[in-house]
Design a protein around this motif. Structure first.
Motif, PDB file in Angstrom:
ATOM      1  N   ILE A 139     -72.843 -50.019  51.702  1.00 44.22           N
ATOM      2  CA  ILE A 139     -72.293 -50.708  50.534  1.00 44.22           C
ATOM      3  C   ILE A 139     -72.455 -49.836  49.284  1.00 44.22           C
ATOM      4  O   ILE A 139     -73.541 -49.354  48.979  1.00 44.22           O
ATOM      5  N   ASP A 140     -71.335 -49.652  48.567  1.00 46.46           N
ATOM      6  CA  ASP A 140     -71.364 -48.978  47.264  1.00 46.46           C
ATOM      7  C   ASP A 140     -71.000 -49.987  46.194  1.00 46.46           C
ATOM      8  O   ASP A 140     -70.145 -50.835  46.407  1.00 46.46           O
ATOM      9  N   LYS A 141     -71.652 -49.859  45.066  1.00 43.35           N
ATOM     10  CA  LYS A 141     -71.257 -50.729  43.953  1.00 43.35           C
ATOM     11  C   LYS A 141     -71.480 -49.990  42.637  1.00 43.35           C
ATOM     12  O   LYS A 141     -72.559 -49.468  42.381  1.00 43.35           O
ATOM     13  N   TYR A 142     -70.408 -49.965  41.844  1.00 43.77           N
ATOM     14  CA  TYR A 142     -70.458 -49.276  40.557  1.00 43.77           C
ATOM     15  C   TYR A 142     -70.197 -50.285  39.455  1.00 43.77           C
ATOM     16  O   TYR A 142     -69.314 -51.134  39.576  1.00 43.77           O
ATOM     17  N   PHE A 143     -71.005 -50.245  38.386  1.00 48.77           N
ATOM     18  CA  PHE A 143     -70.753 -51.129  37.247  1.00 48.77           C
ATOM     19  C   PHE A 143     -70.135 -50.326  36.111  1.00 48.77           C
ATOM     20  O   PHE A 143     -70.828 -49.559  35.451  1.00 48.77           O
ATOM     21  N   PRO A 144     -68.854 -50.484  35.921  1.00 50.61           N
ATOM     22  CA  PRO A 144     -68.198 -49.663  34.884  1.00 50.61           C
ATOM     23  C   PRO A 144     -68.713 -49.988  33.482  1.00 50.61           C
ATOM     24  O   PRO A 144     -68.759 -49.111  32.629  1.00 50.61           O
ATOM     25  N   SER A 145     -69.119 -51.239  33.263  1.00 51.49           N
ATOM     26  CA  SER A 145     -69.509 -51.601  31.891  1.00 51.49           C
ATOM     27  C   SER A 145     -70.751 -50.836  31.459  1.00 51.49           C
ATOM     28  O   SER A 145     -70.912 -50.503  30.289  1.00 51.49           O
ATOM     29  N   SER A 146     -71.665 -50.560  32.397  1.00 47.92           N
ATOM     30  CA  SER A 146     -72.845 -49.803  31.994  1.00 47.92           C
ATOM     31  C   SER A 146     -72.805 -48.387  32.563  1.00 47.92           C
ATOM     32  O   SER A 146     -73.701 -47.594  32.330  1.00 47.92           O
ATOM     33  N   GLY A 147     -71.747 -48.092  33.309  1.00 51.54           N
ATOM     34  CA  GLY A 147     -71.602 -46.751  33.858  1.00 51.54           C
ATOM     35  C   GLY A 147     -72.667 -46.387  34.871  1.00 51.54           C
ATOM     36  O   GLY A 147     -73.125 -45.249  34.908  1.00 51.54           O
ATOM     37  N   THR A 148     -73.088 -47.353  35.661  1.00 49.24           N
ATOM     38  CA  THR A 148     -74.166 -47.049  36.614  1.00 49.24           C
ATOM     39  C   THR A 148     -73.760 -47.392  38.042  1.00 49.24           C
ATOM     40  O   THR A 148     -72.979 -48.306  38.276  1.00 49.24           O
ATOM     41  N   TRP A 149     -74.321 -46.651  38.959  1.00 46.22           N
ATOM     42  CA  TRP A 149     -74.181 -46.967  40.380  1.00 46.22           C
ATOM     43  C   TRP A 149     -75.348 -47.852  40.777  1.00 46.22           C
ATOM     44  O   TRP A 149     -76.479 -47.405  40.812  1.00 46.22           O
ATOM     45  N   ALA A 150     -75.046 -49.103  41.082  1.00 46.20           N
ATOM     46  CA  ALA A 150     -76.122 -50.015  41.455  1.00 46.20           C
ATOM     47  C   ALA A 150     -76.501 -49.838  42.916  1.00 46.20           C
ATOM     48  O   ALA A 150     -77.653 -49.963  43.284  1.00 46.20           O
ATOM     49  N   LEU A 151     -75.502 -49.529  43.744  1.00 47.69           N
ATOM     50  CA  LEU A 151     -75.763 -49.376  45.174  1.00 47.69           C
ATOM     51  C   LEU A 151     -75.054 -48.135  45.696  1.00 47.69           C
ATOM     52  O   LEU A 151     -73.913 -47.876  45.336  1.00 47.69           O
ATOM     53  N   ILE A 152     -75.757 -47.392  46.496  1.00 46.06           N
ATOM     54  CA  ILE A 152     -75.158 -46.217  47.103  1.00 46.06           C
ATOM     55  C   ILE A 152     -75.450 -46.254  48.597  1.00 46.06           C
ATOM     56  O   ILE A 152     -76.605 -46.162  49.013  1.00 46.06           O
ATOM     57  N   GLN A 153     -74.412 -46.464  49.381  1.00 44.88           N
ATOM     58  CA  GLN A 153     -74.556 -46.459  50.841  1.00 44.88           C
ATOM     59  C   GLN A 153     -75.685 -47.360  51.313  1.00 44.88           C
ATOM     60  O   GLN A 153     -76.484 -47.000  52.160  1.00 44.88           O
TER      61      GLN A 153
END
Lengths: 362, 334, 296, 520
Positions: free
Chosen positions: D9-23
């Motif tokens: 699972i990948d998840k990126y939050f554009p509003s804060s510019g962060t990757w919350a989850l990587i693989q």
């Protein structure tokens, strides 16, 4: 309740303006006799014709000042729906003082009249603030009610004790001609008042952004509990911003009197209080953004007057165009705008695939 | 060839104004045409003139009800249109014209229903509305004192007005009251104010409240809200007298009299006068029953059928007295 | 006429004047419960007044008129609501838009259908006075309670229905929950926005009938005839603390103040402006007393 | 019983510019209690929100019973029996507990009306079936935190969820409530439910979980059987390279000290809060002293905080500060440092979520940041950076508070309140809430430093470990009364305090240090 907008401010504004523009063009296309004439009259004429341009800029002055008043209230999480009454009362005070001082120099009259206008408007705003502080009366409602009462009372004053006996207008006597603000683009009603408005706007921005007072005011607006804990007397910030808001509305009224009308006509301010709310919301309570917001609003107003005058478009068509623009103007999410951001996101993601900065989540 | 052609055209251009001289008329309506008989008939007068004078053109502009905007709108109207004459109607407009006349010295203005002398490019004609009020009041007094089914013994008549305004307070209402008292000095007049010109529901409530207090004849002057007064009077079988135009058809049998201003005729006459270049610029006239521009509409079947002959006779007698000058009202200075 | 008769007349006319307020407040209650400021009540009422009258004039049926008013106003509410929710626009500004739009569209259609942008007065059936015959209208009580036209009673029934709907129905519960805590509703797998939209449409429905209750008894459509009642209804909801019963009471107080001021104009030599201010002043005082009492 | 797998699972939050989850990946075994552990901001909550349908992954797959599924909403997840209890409870004020439990699938009568009786019966049945003791007729706003949690769990159970995700379920509970929660969870497990607990409390996890996944920086480091991994190894894994916890700092009771805060015979009895009042509290806090006050929920801790935060006025008795009447918070400018306050409500009272970190820090010391009434931005910036560094807040000065995780907000508040110069008096309420292990150690160290520099500290906490670790003296409240005051030392145990908190008599042997003598 009015919620403050969050999310991307500037980006969506262009899209909303565009959407508003397109839909109003469509309306003109369907409803006016000649689309091209109407289009030119609506969108070009207010800028090309000196007279319309002058009136348009003149209209911006009270919008900016009253809009600033709304911003002060909104930033402190107070809702001032009493602008109409405050403008009206401020105007009456200004006119009466000016008439009483007709022997004095213009500068002295301005000083006294604008102070009186601010005091009258401010007193009304402060009344709502006081009721909120002492009796927990919702200021949104109380300011509206107070305004409704004041409009009637000022109407009485205009048509009763202060009616100009020589006029068929329902109006007070005129202010001394020397006290009128110098005109810039005659015969339009543009006067030096616009500079006063711009000055007020910059000053407002400075106070909100840089001073302790402004900081505390905004803190109270953002989180009362926290403000209280930070040792701020939030009761004071229920009262003072309403007072300032009312005072600015009063000044806006005085600006209209000294800049354009020269006397207090019954119902002269009708709608300016509401328009100021719209302007402040379009500006998203940022004082500097009041300038473009007021310009946009005044432009629409000038455009509708121009098209009514020139192409015989009826009040109704112009009304529908305004309605459509209002519908879009504060939109923060438009279908194609959304598509655009998701596109950007996928782009970004493919480029910064392994970036690891996280301030959010959890 | 070309030169001859050009000569012909230039000759045509020079000659045209002399030959046809079609009038460009601008009608400035400080309000809205529809729903305001007085403005509607003003426009109708201008339309009649244009219809009878081919080549003339007419531009109507409705400035809306906010009096504060009139100044700006009149200025833009004048500056945009380049009209030969601007025809308008409202007691307060002469003040505005006075303010802008120096800016447009060649622009001619004719203002009905207003009074201001001494402005060289303005001619005003005022209706004697005391007279108009008096006639309505006299009729109302006669109706209230009659044995018509809806009339009661109390000597009370009423007015529902939109707002107080100078012409109302200094001419119409005093005229109405004088008319009532001329029938019977014990009459009293109940004036109630609506606060706007469109809340018909509230106007109806006001009228009902008045009727319960003993009023049996009402003169409504409250714009579109008068519909509410008509409704209330009709429901309770009481009576109305109306102002300014023929309104009998709105409620035959309830509306018993209309004292009209002949705005259409006056506007038409004034435009003709202008076309003939006989307008007395700078002067102010007052017109009334005598001149034929205030008229009790007593030929309408509704008037004839609803009112007993005795009342109609007394009204005719009154009109005759005013026409002949036996009864006159000082020309109001406004 | 005794003072008792006068008081009775004032009460009776207050009950009649309360009708549009009560209905509009019932509508506004839903949007308030859903946590939205709905300033469009005014425009929605006007829409209802126009379409209600037009349908009644066309069909000759008051019932169809009321229905058409409710539906047309619901449709406008739907448009306004979905613009607000889908575009995430500021509800105040879109409300303002609705209030500007309503008089424009009614005038345009009025010009097309009736040939005038001004007052349209046509012969439509009078609303019946259903209880008058049974209870008579001579006694004071009869005049106060039983002399009214059917729309007055309809408004009572509808207001009670609105109270029931908001407190007891599934939809009402969802709407209240949305207003109280939208994210919880979302977490439970519902779309808060659709309940907000439902609330707006409901407010349109009731405001439409409120508008019809202005134009149908009058037998005419008059532009701008809603005349600030939408705002007053909003005030009444606040005064009633968003509770149906108290809101109805607030509407009654307001209507009473107005009919008293109508009466007072003929009685006392006070300038009319001050008398016109009575309803606002009364509300302000009631609001001040009410909330201070609550605070203790 | 369903098996669930999350794959890459990948998840990126554009509003804060962060990757919350990587693989990120996770496997849930049916009928077990599974813990997802990691420090603040490791991505635990985001991963679970994806599983429960609250967030959508940018990529990756969710497999239920081996079939790939896509959740567009929590309702989709609920249909497959997956439900989540959030850290911030989602109870709806205005509705009863029963309505909250059944929200979304209430029994109804004809015409879509609520069947009020049916709702109460069904909810009560459901509660009884799973062994909850809760009065379902209560309105949501009057429920205690523990009860709210029960409502949340019951809501999922009523919907027949067999995979229950609990986000930091113990962080708001007292020890007793935690105990009963765990017994409920074990019971649920026995009835075949799969339970996922998000937590960073190693001790608790070891106690309750069968399996655990460790997350760090948006990645899953691995899955373990709880019995296979020692607490020590686990915390090493969570903390990564962080130094191992220091030995407890020796606490000393300073002999000669000056009372900073004196509470004398304070009672608060308001009609509305019948059970939650303070009764005749007498207490003094001296300089260089930490007094820990512990109590079960609804036993007066909250009222004591509100009293000292100036939100409640004593009906009887008085509070003195340096011999003067207790000032409003932040209103003692004549004193260096003044009063510091870490509120238990960090989002409502402790910070302003719509403003930046810098503004939140400046807010409390406006006298020094607004010389002559105008903002000194350079000074504010410098001070903010310093406060951020004290406890390692992961944020920039201009970040909005609402973009921060709960733990980071708490760190920001602690950093602000415990910065130099230390306050004369610190009111610290639940300072350890939401903090991961490393931050906790750093915070405790800082608190003791501040104490040693001369501050008087009143520590209000429902976490007995925290009380034991930090306090010089410990005050136990029971039903609004002081059940005992003991000097912290080797003889004071968790069990002893627990007994006092539940009103089982005063501690034996220990002298109850009744009202301190004033220095006169």
């Amino acid at each position: 309740m009015i919620k403050k907008e969050s999310g991307d401010k500037g980006k969506s504004l262009i899209f909303t303006l565009l959407a508003a523009l397109i839909s109003s063009c469509l309306l003109l296309l369907f409803f006016s006799e000649s689309f091209f004439d109407s289009f030119v009259l609506f969108f070009i004429n207010p800028l090309a014709n000196r007279y319309y341009l002058g009136n348009m800029i003149a209209f911006m002055a009270p919008l900016i000042v009253a809009g600033l008043g709304i911003s002060f209230a909104f930033e402190s999480h107070n809702f001032n729906l009493g602008g109409e009454g405050q403008i009206y009362a401020g105007s009456l005070a200004a006119v009466l003082v000016a008439i009483a001082m007709k022997e004095q120099s213009a500068a002295l009259i301005w000083l006294a009249s604008f102070t009186a206008a601010a005091a009258a408007g401010g007193a009304l705003g402060a009344l709502s603030g006081f009721l909120k502080r002492r009796l927990a009366v919702d200021e949104l409602i109380s300011s509206f009610l107070v305004s409704s009462i004041v409009v009637l009372v000022v109407d009485f004053c205009i048509t009763g004790p202060f009616q100009d006996p020589l006029s068929n207008f329902q109006a007070t006597r005129a202010i001394p001609p020397a006290a009128a603000l110098p005109k810039i683009l005659p015969p339009s009603s543009l006067s030096t008042g616009i500079f006063a408005a711009l000055l007020a706007m910059v000053l407002g921005k400075f106070i909100l952004a840089r001073t302790r007072f402004g900081f505390e005011l905004r803190l109270c607006g953002a989180n009362k509990d926290f403000a209280r804990y930070a040792g701020i007397d939030e009761g004071l910030y229920a009262l003072v911003p309403m007072l300032i808001s009312g005072a600015l509305h009063g000044v806006a009224g005085a600006l209209m009197i000294f800049g354009s009308y020269g006397r207090l006509l019954r119902g002269f301010s009708s709608g300016v209080g509401w328009s100021a709310i719209a302007v402040a919301l379009i500006a998203r309570n940022n004082p500097l953004a009041l300038l473009p917001a007021a310009a946009f609003y005044a432009y629409l107003d000038a455009g509708s007057k121009s098209v009514m005058m020139g192409a015989g478009a009826s009040q109704e068509i112009v009304g529908s165009i305004q309605a459509v623009i209002f519908l879009f103007i504060t939109a923060t999410r438009l279908p194609f705008f959304k598509a655009q951001t998701s596109f950007l996101r996928t782009m970004l993601k493919s480029k910064t695939g392994t970036k690891k900065s996280r301030w959010r989540s959890q | 060839m070309l030169r001859r052609f050009m000569a012909f055209f230039s000759a045509l251009f020079i000659a045209l104004p002399l030959i046809a001289a079609p009038l460009k008329i601008g009608v400035f309506i400080p309000g809205q045409r529809e729903g305001s008989p007085i403005y509607d008939s003003l426009a109708a007068g201008a339309e009649q003139f244009v219809a009878e004078n081919p080549g003339s053109s007419l531009r109507l502009f409705e400035a809306g009800f906010n009096q504060a905007e009139w100044q700006e709108k009149l200025t833009s109207f004048v500056s945009s249109g380049r009209f030969d004459v601007v025809l308008t109607s409202n007691p307060s407009i002469p003040d505005l014209i006075e303010a802008i006349a120096p800016l447009f010295p060649t622009q001619k203005f004719i203002c009905l229903d207003g009074f201001k002398a001494g402005i060289p490019n303005l001619h005003t004609v005022l209706y004697n509305q005391t007279e108009q009020g008096y006639i309505a009041g006299y009729l109302a007094g006669l109706i209230s004192s009659s044995d018509l089914p809806g009339a009661n013994a109390q000597k009370k008549a009423g007015m529902v007005i939109g707002q107080h305004y100078p012409v109302m307070d200094t001419l119409i209402a005093p005229g109405f009251e004088q008319g009532l008292k001329a029938v019977d000095p014990s009459f009293s007049l109940d004036i109630r104010v609506l606060g706007n010109w469109y809340d018909a529901t509230k106007a109806s409530e006001l009228a009902k409240s008045m009727i319960t207090s003993g009023v049996d004849v009402i003169l409504p002057i409250c714009g579109s809200a008068s519909q509410g007064v008509v409704k209330a009077a009709k429901d309770s079988n009481h009576y109305l007298v109306f102002f300014d135009s023929d309104e009998y058809s709105r409620a035959p049998g309830t509306i018993l009299g209309c004292v009209a201003l002949k705005q259409k005729e006056l506007g038409y006459a004034k435009l003709n006068e202008f076309a003939l270049k006989t307008t007395p610029w700078g002067s102010a006239q007052v017109v009334g029953v005598k001149e034929g521009y205030i008229e009790l509409l007593d030929k309408h079947p509704s008037y004839i059928q609803s009112l007993p002959a005795s009342i109609r006779d007394r009204m005719s007698e009154l009109i005759a007295r005013i026409s002949s000058g036996t009864l006159s009202f000082p020309a109001p200075k406004l | 006429m005794t003072w008792l008769d006068t008081a009775g007349d004032i009460l009776a006319s207050a009950l009649e004047a309360m009708t549009p307020l009560l209905l509009a407040a019932a509508g506004g209650l839903f949007t308030e419960l859903a946590g939205m400021l709905n300033i469009a009540l005014e425009g929605l009422m006007l829409t209802g007044a126009f379409f209600g009258f037009a349908a009644a004039a066309a069909s000759g049926s008051l019932i169809l008129g009321v229905l058409a008013g409710a539906l047309a106003s619901s449709a406008v509410a739907w448009a306004y609501g979905s613009a607000t929710l889908r575009l995430k626009a500021n509800a105040f500004i879109t409300g303002l838009a609705a209030n500007i739009f309503a008089p424009s569209i009614t005038a345009i259609l009025s010009a097309v259908w009736f040939g005038t942008r001004s007052v349209v007065a046509l012969d439509i059936p009078e609303p019946a006075r259903p209880l008058q015959a049974f209870f008579g209208s001579t006694s004071i009580l009869g005049r106060i309670f039983f002399s009214h036209h059917s729309l007055v009673y309809l408004s009572w029934v509808l207001a009670a229905g609105a109270a029931l709907l908001s407190n007891r129905s599934i939809l009402g519960t969802r709407i209240r929950a949305t207003g109280a805590r939208a994210e919880a509703v979302a977490a439970a797998g519902f779309k808060p926005d659709s309940y907000k939209l439902a609330a707006i449409i409901l407010s349109g429905f009731f405001c439409g009938i409120a508008g019809a209750s202005l134009s149908l008894p009058l037998g005419a459509y008059v532009p701008a005839m809603s005349s600030g009642r939408g705002w007053i209804a909003l005030v009444a909801i606040y005064l009633g603390n968003r509770r149906p019963g108290r809101t109805a009471l607030a509407c009654f107080i307001f209507a009473l103040a107005e009919s008293f001021s109508n009466f007072a104009q003929g009685q006392f030599g006070i300038p009319s402006e001050f008398i016109l201010a009575i309803p606002f002043a009364a509300t302000l005082i009631a609001l001040s007393l009410g909330t201070s009492a609550k605070r203790v | 019983m369903k098996s669930v797998e999350l794959e890459d699972i990948d998840k990126y939050f554009p509003s804060s510019g962060t990757w919350a989850l990587i693989q990120a990946r996770l496997v849930l075994i049916p009928g077990q209690i599974h813990a997802v552990v990691g420090e603040n901001g490791a991505g635990k909550t985001t991963l679970m929100k994806i599983l429960a349908g609250h967030e959508r992954p940018d990529s990756g797959r969710i497999l239920v019973q081996g079939n790939a599924v896509k959740f567009n909403s929590p309702a989709d997840a609920a249909r497959l029996g997956i439900g989540m209890v959030h850290q911030h409870f989602m109870t709806i004020p205005g509705l009863s507990a029963a309505q909250n439990i059944l929200f979304g699938s209430e029994p109804r009568t004809a015409f879509g009306f609520l069947d009020k009786k049916g709702i109460l019966c069904t909810a009560a049945d459901c509660a009884a079936r799973y062994g909850f003791s809760i009065d379902v007729t209560k309105k949501a706003e009057s429920l205690s935190v523990g009860e709210q949690q029960q409502v949340e769990i019951l809501r999922l159970l009523y919907k027949n969820c067999d995979i229950l995700i609990l986000d930091e379920p113990t962080s708001v509970l007292t020890d007793q409530e935690i105990h009963s929660l765990f017994s409920v969870l074990r019971q649920l497990k026995a009835s075949g439910k799969t339970i996922v607990i998000i937590s960073h409390k190693v001790g608790e996890i070891k106690k309750i979980a069968d399996r655990l996944s460790v997350m760090k920086d948006g990645r899953c480091l691995g899955e373990f059987r709880a019995s296979d991994i020692s607490s020590h190894a686990l915390s090493d894994l969570i903390m990564g390279d962080y130094e191992s916890p220091r030995k407890k700092i020796k606490t000393t009771f300073p002999r000669q000290s000056y009372p900073i805060l004196e509470i004398k015979n304070v009672s608060i009895h308001r009609q509305k809060r019948k059970s939650n009042t303070l009764r005749d509290i007498t207490l003094s806090v001296n300089e260089k002293e930490i007094i820990g006050v512990c109590a079960l929920a609804n036993n007066g801790l909250k009222e004591l905080e509100d009293l000292l935060a100036g939100r409640l006025k004593p009906d009887k008795g008085s509070v003195a500060y340096l011999g003067n009447p207790y000032p409003k918070l932040r209103k003692a400018p004549w004193l260096p440092g003044g009063i510091a306050y870490v509120p238990s409500d960090r989002i409502g009272r402790g910070s302003c979520t719509d403003r930046s970190v810098a503004e939140n820090i400046v807010a409390l010391d406006r006298d020094s940041f607004f010389p002559h009434g105008l903002l000194d931005s350079a000074k504010a910036q410098a001070r903010t950076l310093k406060a951020i560094q004290v406890l390692g807040v992961k944020a920039r000065p201009e970040s909005k508070i609402r973009q921060l995780s709960g733990g980071n907000i708490q760190k920001m508040i602690l950093g602000r309140e415990l910065s130099e110069p230390p306050a004369n008096f610190c009111l610290l309420c639940e300072p350890g809430w939401g903090l991961d292990y490393a931050s906790l150690r750093r915070t405790y160290k800082r608190i003791l430093e501040v104490r040693n520099k001369g501050s008087a500290i009143l520590l209000l906490s429902s976490d007995i470990d925290e009380i034991l670790e930090l306090s010089d003296r410990i005050v136990v409240l029971h039903e609004g009364m002081i059940a005992g005051i003991v000097t912290n030392g080797p003889g004071i145990t968790k069990a002893k305090l627990g007994a006092m908190m539940m009103g089982l008599g005063r501690s034996d042997g220990e002298p109850c240090a009744q009202p301190e003598k004033l220095n006169d």
